[in-house]
Design an enzyme around this catalytic site. Structure first.
Site, PDB file in Angstrom:
ATOM      1  N   GLY A 250      13.624 -28.746 -14.044  1.00 26.27           N
ATOM      2  CA  GLY A 250      13.244 -27.604 -13.226  1.00 26.27           C
ATOM      3  C   GLY A 250      12.050 -26.896 -13.814  1.00 26.27           C
ATOM      4  O   GLY A 250      11.693 -27.109 -14.974  1.00 26.27           O
ATOM      5  N   GLY A 251      11.428 -26.049 -13.012  1.00 26.71           N
ATOM      6  CA  GLY A 251      10.266 -25.308 -13.463  1.00 26.71           C
ATOM      7  C   GLY A 251      10.240 -23.929 -12.869  1.00 26.71           C
ATOM      8  O   GLY A 251      11.225 -23.450 -12.308  1.00 26.71           O
ATOM      9  N   GLN A 252       9.071 -23.280 -13.000  1.00 27.68           N
ATOM     10  CA  GLN A 252       8.942 -21.908 -12.535  1.00 27.68           C
ATOM     11  C   GLN A 252       9.108 -21.808 -11.028  1.00 27.68           C
ATOM     12  O   GLN A 252       9.647 -20.848 -10.515  1.00 27.68           O
ATOM     13  CB  GLN A 252       7.574 -21.368 -12.952  1.00 27.68           C
ATOM     14  CG  GLN A 252       7.320 -19.939 -12.514  1.00 27.68           C
ATOM     15  CD  GLN A 252       5.971 -19.447 -12.995  1.00 27.68           C
ATOM     16  OE1 GLN A 252       5.312 -20.107 -13.768  1.00 27.68           O
ATOM     17  NE2 GLN A 252       5.565 -18.278 -12.513  1.00 27.68           N
ATOM     18  N   GLY A 254      10.257 -24.484  -8.868  1.00 25.32           N
ATOM     19  CA  GLY A 254      11.204 -25.361  -8.200  1.00 25.32           C
ATOM     20  C   GLY A 254      11.814 -26.371  -9.142  1.00 25.32           C
ATOM     21  O   GLY A 254      11.761 -26.213 -10.358  1.00 25.32           O
ATOM     22  N   GLU A 255      12.409 -27.393  -8.559  1.00 25.98           N
ATOM     23  CA  GLU A 255      13.084 -28.411  -9.347  1.00 25.98           C
ATOM     24  C   GLU A 255      12.520 -29.787  -9.028  1.00 25.98           C
ATOM     25  O   GLU A 255      11.894 -29.992  -7.981  1.00 25.98           O
ATOM     26  CB  GLU A 255      14.590 -28.370  -9.052  1.00 25.98           C
ATOM     27  CG  GLU A 255      15.229 -27.043  -9.431  1.00 25.98           C
ATOM     28  CD  GLU A 255      16.687 -26.967  -9.005  1.00 25.98           C
ATOM     29  OE1 GLU A 255      17.028 -27.629  -7.997  1.00 25.98           O
ATOM     30  OE2 GLU A 255      17.452 -26.256  -9.655  1.00 25.98           O
ATOM     31  N   VAL A 256      12.754 -30.719  -9.950  1.00 21.91           N
ATOM     32  CA  VAL A 256      12.229 -32.075  -9.793  1.00 21.91           C
ATOM     33  C   VAL A 256      13.402 -33.056  -9.758  1.00 21.91           C
ATOM     34  O   VAL A 256      14.306 -32.977 -10.602  1.00 21.91           O
ATOM     35  CB  VAL A 256      11.264 -32.444 -10.934  1.00 21.91           C
ATOM     36  CG1 VAL A 256      10.733 -33.861 -10.736  1.00 21.91           C
ATOM     37  CG2 VAL A 256      10.120 -31.446 -11.004  1.00 21.91           C
ATOM     38  N   THR A 319       8.977 -43.261 -16.025  1.00 24.03           N
ATOM     39  CA  THR A 319      10.292 -43.662 -16.525  1.00 24.03           C
ATOM     40  C   THR A 319      10.861 -42.770 -17.609  1.00 24.03           C
ATOM     41  O   THR A 319      12.048 -42.432 -17.594  1.00 24.03           O
ATOM     42  CB  THR A 319      10.215 -45.100 -17.071  1.00 24.03           C
ATOM     43  OG1 THR A 319       9.587 -45.923 -16.094  1.00 24.03           O
ATOM     44  CG2 THR A 319      11.597 -45.632 -17.392  1.00 24.03           C
ATOM     45  N   ASP A 363      -2.631 -25.440 -17.465  1.00 26.97           N
ATOM     46  CA  ASP A 363      -1.264 -25.488 -18.012  1.00 26.97           C
ATOM     47  C   ASP A 363      -1.069 -26.783 -18.790  1.00 26.97           C
ATOM     48  O   ASP A 363      -0.032 -27.436 -18.680  1.00 26.97           O
ATOM     49  CB  ASP A 363      -0.246 -25.374 -16.878  1.00 26.97           C
ATOM     50  CG  ASP A 363       1.146 -24.994 -17.412  1.00 26.97           C
ATOM     51  OD1 ASP A 363       1.244 -24.614 -18.595  1.00 26.97           O
ATOM     52  OD2 ASP A 363       2.120 -25.091 -16.645  1.00 26.97           O
TER      53      ASP A 363
END
Length: 1130
Positions: A250-252, A254-256, A319, A363
């Site tokens: 996850g990040g600032q 959203g999520e992956v 991967t 970033d």
């Protein structure tokens, strides 16, 4: 290859080879040939030569005839499956050239253009890798065996080819030369018409190579396919085409998730947008950036889903996840120095591409790079990336940035450029070298910017080659224009180890040849305990650690230091010594870079030291103020300066409590790092100077450290870079004059000043520039002995102050400073004093001025009385200051602005704004209001001017001669001495003022001290909550009005100074009310500018009142005022 086969078969012409050439070739390669070739070598060559010649034939010159380099599996959309080595004829290309329509014996369809190559090109050979860097070649051969090789083209010199050959664990590189007749050779005795012939020859006979060429290194990674289909020209995808699997992170915003694109049975990464986190437009900016960039080391965008929430960004799947976690969890024997360098080179290549495309990432960090098969690394997370339309990009208010990776100009001004990405790349490189350690270990986020201002930089990781660390430091240059471009960085990686291998360099750094696995072992648990033990020893023997630590640290890891390392290793130990207060000695491991110890352990040690340091720092200051007998106090302070220069809070931090904290917290971890850095990077003569100030044992250790200091960086990574002489005087003057709160502030400025003389780039330094000037004069301009004198004088002053109670000490201390001031000629003395005062007091001008005529009279009486040691030292200092006014002025003019030089645009704008000012009348009213709020600068200035004429002056003059020369030598040259006098009292600030020309007002002894104390205390006592945004804005308006009035009437220069002093006082109190860290940094920078501008006006009041010169001075002042106003109104 065809030529080679023909040669083997005995044919002299290509045409002599029939259509069944493949049979002939295989027979020829298997058949023994009368030559000096070894049968075994020939058979090995046949294994890879025969396949590569399958396509050779009469149609070889057909431009449309291609050969497949990789296997490709069709996934619909009229794509065609191909296998490596298969021939195909190209019929055409799609709109962007990324796909081509081809025909094979199996059919017709679309294939990726980068999966095929012309049949007559070198790329068809398994041993030819095209443009590959030296580092990449070493990586590609790192898992090979004896005889593994590849042929590559230089990335830096197109057309220049080399053979990279592995033997006995090392990779050898041989340049392929071209003779005047066009023939190729490695050994001049054997020349060939084609590269294929040359390779075949050396596959059978070494002929000058370390061994024969036996096994071509495989081309490990398939190229990226840009777009999943030749007809895919729109980015919007159907949400139903994506099957979501498990969450990856996850990040600032959203999520992956890992997902599958069902249409192509392709594993993808899906980035989702949190509800209400940012606008759709902002989310799509990331996708827009990714659509424009195509590079093998940049994550490829596949599509977006933006028709309805939740929104998706679909990218290629990597991967092994993010680089940070990969480094922390990897097998360090497998991911060795060669692999780390290969990863760094890939990232630099990606950033060079962005640089050329005029993109900034904003970033860049290990957490935002992804790892694929075979250590393939790609830069990802373009959420903050922007296409640049100018030299810099200004972030919107409220934007969030990772402080430890963000360049100082970006923190201060929200200005971003490709050079700010270079800074972040330096931090990323440090992360890679330390296997994922967190940057600035043990240092709080709020202290990072202040430390960087003081020229603190992270230490070199254990085992990190000097060349790599030099590149890191180049990326961390304060001035953005001084940092290298990514093109230069990439080129540096390509040529970094031309004469050696990185593995050898790392082994040398570790101090033991052949210990390749030692690095990973050292980085693990055992280090922590070691560090703890080290820190304890350091704390117990803090006084003696300086000398023993160096040898001690060496003993631990440097048992076999390299001849070229001695200088470096001592430096590292020295740094550890610096930390001793907080357990910094633990850094001994860092010192043994040459040894097994890792950078991690050293950093961890520093962290541990940090906790103890803050208490020690604050306690030491208090004890010093209250306990004259504590001789250790002086020594501790000296150490603190070297170790804690970083720790000292900037003048900006008005909060007294705050200033001690920074000094403690920052000082410990930073101090440790800094001291080590300071010792390592400072020049030996500076160390000697500092040694004089500190206890003799400290001096000894420092001198030793200086001798061994590192070769390239004169300044240590830490604030410790400040010249020792300067630092000693600085800390003394600062500590003495003010209470903990004021001391923290003053100390900070003075320390910075000392730095500044040596390091012009430092921003903070301007705040303490005056002080720094003084210090530098004593330490740099005069002979080293001057520095010693200052140090000794400072010690005496310290003792006197400590011995005397707040009440009694004033009389002794005050009279002498007053006399000195009087001694200075009224006209000339003022400027000199002002210069001296600048360093000590930012806004202290008011404090100095506050001395009233009454106080002068009072001082006159006591002045005649016997002088205490403190008085004498002060007198000497005063004398020195008067003697060196010219030098001081010169230094002042050279002082650099505190803020980083980041965006020039901001400065220009500020400069332009100054011209605007409120009406004169309004200015007058504002000035009056300001006077009521704080001590009147005007009166102080006037009193200062008048004082010279008073009889007290005469007394003061006699006093100077009366003081013994030896003593004067001790105080040698720091005008700061006045500040030390009030150290026990809050009036310390006033003491600083005393340094200024107005210091002539110091005539009154006891009364002066009291008045000064009062003057200084009000600002110090102002609670941060009491100063509101409105108060600061009103004060800025008052100053603008005063400037406007002055510009028209060419008078009331003191009114401008007074208004400026009031604004400075309010700003210092208001800074703690600012919640957003970035705005706080910028506000502190603005305060520093204001302080420097006020000092310049104080030093040269004449110029301020003389036409154009005055306008120019006020323009700078207005610029800083406008900047303060803008920040407060954000």
């Amino acid at each position: 290859m065809l030529e080679i086969c023909l040669k083997l078969v005995g044919c002299k012409s290509k045409k002599g080879l029939s259509s069944s050439s493949s049979c002939y070739l295989e027979e020829a390669l298997q058949r023994p040939v009368a030559s000096d070739f070894e049968p075994q070598g020939l058979s090995e060559a046949a294994r890879w030569n025969s396949k590569e010649n399958l396509l050779a034939g009469p149609s070889e010159n057909d431009p449309n005839l291609f050969v497949a380099l990789y296997d490709f599996v069709a996934s619909g959309d009229n794509t065609l499956s191909i296998t490596k080595g298969e021939k195909l004829r190209v019929l055409g290309y799609n709109h962007n050239g990324e796909w081509c329509e081809a025909q094979t014996k199996n059919g017709q369809g679309w294939v990726p253009s980068n999966y095929i190559t012309p049949v007559n090109s070198l790329e068809k050979h398994s041993w030819y890798h095209g443009p590959v860097s030296r580092n990449a070649a070493e990586y590609l051969l790192s898992s090979g065996i004896n005889g593994s090789f590849l042929v590559r083209e230089s990335e830096s010199s197109p057309g220049q080819r080399s053979i990279s050959l592995r033997y006995e664990g090392r990779v050898y590189h041989y340049r392929i030369n071209t003779a005047s007749d066009g023939k190729l050779y490695v050994s001049s005795e054997s020349r060939f018409n084609t590269l294929a012939e040359l390779v075949h020859h050396h596959s059978t006979v070494a002929d000058g190579l370390i061994t024969t060429l036996h096994y071509p290194a495989p081309k490990r990674n398939k190229p990226t396919v840009y777009g999943v289909s030749p007809n895919y020209d729109k980015w919007e995808m159907e949400r139903t085409d994506i099957t979501m699997k498990h969450k990856l992170g996850g990040g600032q915003y959203g999520e992956v998730y890992e997902g599958v694109w069902k249409k192509y049975s392709l594993t993808v990464a899906v980035k989702t947008l949190k509800e209400d986190t940012m606008e759709v437009e902002e989310f799509l900016k990331e996708a827009a950036v990714m659509k424009e960039i195509k590079h093998p080391n940049l994550v490829q965008l596949l599509g977006v889903c933006t028709r309805e929430p939740p929104f998706y960004i679909i990218t290629e799947f990597m991967t092994y996840g993010n680089l940070l976690d990969y480094l922390r969890e990897c097998n360090r024997q497998e991911v060795n120095a060669v692999v780390l360098l290969y990863m760094a080179t890939q990232i630099s290549s990606a950033m060079e591409y962005l640089e050329k495309k005029n993109f900034i990432h904003r970033d860049l960090a290990a957490r935002n790079c992804l790892v694929g098969e075979n250590h393939l690394v790609k830069v990802a997370d373009f959420g903050l990336s922007r296409l640049m339309t100018g030299d810099t990009y200004t972030a919107h208010a409220g934007a969030k940035f990772p402080i430890k990776w963000t360049a100082p100009e970006s923190l201060a001004y929200n200005k971003f450029s490709i050079k700010s990405d270079v800074w972040a790349f330096g931090v990323l490189l440090w992360e890679i070298a330390t296997y994922g350690m967190s940057p600035y270990p043990g240092i709080d986020l709020s202290q990072v910017y202040e430390l960087l201002e003081k020229d603190y930089r992270m230490e070199r990781p254990e085992g990190c080659p000097e060349k790599v660390y030099e590149l890191m430091r180049a990326c961390w240059q304060w001035n953005p224009s001084d940092r290298p471009s990514f093109a230069e960085i990439h080129q540096a990686f390509e040529t970094m180890f031309q004469e050696s291998s990185i593995s050898d360099e790392v082994e040398k750094e570790l101090g033991k040849q052949g210990v390749r696995g030692a690095v990973s072992t050292l980085l693990q648990a055992p280090e922590l305990p070691t560090k703890t033990r080290t820190s304890r020893r350091a704390a117990e023997h803090r006084d003696t650690t300086d000398v023993p630590e160096m040898p001690h640290s060496k003993g631990q890891g440097e048992s076999d230091p390299l001849d070229h390392e001695p200088a470096v290793s001592p430096l590292l130990p020295r740094k550890e010594r610096g930390p001793p207060e907080g357990g910094l000695n633990e850094d001994e491991r860092l010192l043994p870079k040459d040894k097994k110890t890792n950078l991690f352990s050293a950093l961890i040690k520093k962290k541990k030291k940090t906790a103890p340091t803050p208490p020690k720092r604050s306690s030491s200051f208090r004890e010093m103020d209250g306990q004259p007998e504590r001789r250790g106090a002086g020594e501790e302070e000296g150490r603190d300066i070297s170790n804690g220069a970083l720790a000292f809070t900037p003048l900006d931090t008005a909060d007294p409590a705050k200033s001690p904290k920074p000094s403690n917290g920052a000082g410990v971890p930073n101090g440790a790092l800094r001291e080590s850095g300071g010792s390592g990077f400072r020049s030996p003569h500076l160390w000697k100077k500092s040694s004089t100030l500190t206890s003799s044992r400290l001096a000894t250790g420092e001198e030793e450290g200086g001798g061994s200091s590192s070769k390239r960086f004169l300044r240590s990574c830490s604030a410790s870079c400040v010249p020792h002489g300067a630092k000693d005087t600085e800390w003394r003057s600062v500590t003495l004059p003010r209470d903990l709160q004021s001391t923290g502030r003053q100390f900070d400025s003075s320390t910075f000043g000392g730095h500044k003389s040596e390091k012009p780039a430092l921003p903070r330094k301007r705040a303490g520039e005056n002080r720094s000037d003084q210090v530098t004069r004593g330490t740099v301009t005069p002979p080293p002995r001057l520095v010693k004198k200052n140090e000794e004088a400072a010690d005496e002053v310290f003792k006197d102050i400590m011995e005397s109670s707040p009440g009694s000490s004033p009389p002794n201390l005050t009279p002498k400073p007053l006399r000195r001031q009087v001694t200075v000629a009224p006209a000339s003395g003022l400027p000199h004093k002002e210069e001296a005062g600048k360093g000590s007091a930012l806004g202290t001008p008011a404090a100095a001025e506050p001395v009233t005529p009454t106080s002068k009279a009072g001082s006159g009486a006591p002045g005649g009385t016997s002088k205490g040691p403190a008085e004498e030292s002060r007198v000497r200092r005063h004398k020195h200051s008067s003697e060196s006014p010219g030098r001081d002025k010169g230094k002042l003019s050279r002082l650099k602005p505190a803020p980083p030089p980041p965006p020039a645009a901001s400065a220009g704008k500020a400069g332009g704004k100054p011209s605007q000012s409120p009406s004169q009348e309004a200015a007058g009213e504002a000035v009056l209001g300001a006077k009521t709020k704080a001590t009147s600068l005007v009166d102080a200035v006037n009193s200062d001017a008048a004082k010279p004429s008073q009889p007290g002056e005469g007394l003061k003059k006699p006093v100077l001669p009366a003081t013994p020369k030896p003593q004067s030598a001790k105080p040698s040259g720091t005008p700061i001495s006045p500040a030390p006098v009030p150290s026990t009292l809050p009036s310390a600030s006033s003491a600083l003022a005393g340094d200024q020309p107005s210091s002539t007002a110091f005539i009154p002894l006891i009364s002066t001290r009291v008045s000064l104390r009062k003057t200084r205390q009000p600002p110090e006592r102002i609670a941060s909550g009491a100063i509101t945004k409105g108060v600061v804005l009103d004060s800025t308006e008052a100053l603008c009005l005063a400037i406007s009035r002055n510009s028209e009437q060419m008078a009331s220069h003191s009114a401008v100074l007074e208004a400026g002093k009031n604004l400075y006082t309010f700003c210092v109190s208001y800074v703690d009310s600012i919640q957003q860290m970035r705005n706080k940094f910028a506000f502190r920078e603005a305060i520093n500018k204001l302080e420097n501008n006020l000092r310049e006006l104080q030093i040269c009041p004449a110029t301020a009142g003389s036409g154009p010169a005055a306008t120019q001075d006020f323009s700078k002042l207005l610029s800083s005022v406008k900047e303060i106003s803008d920040i407060v109104q954000r």
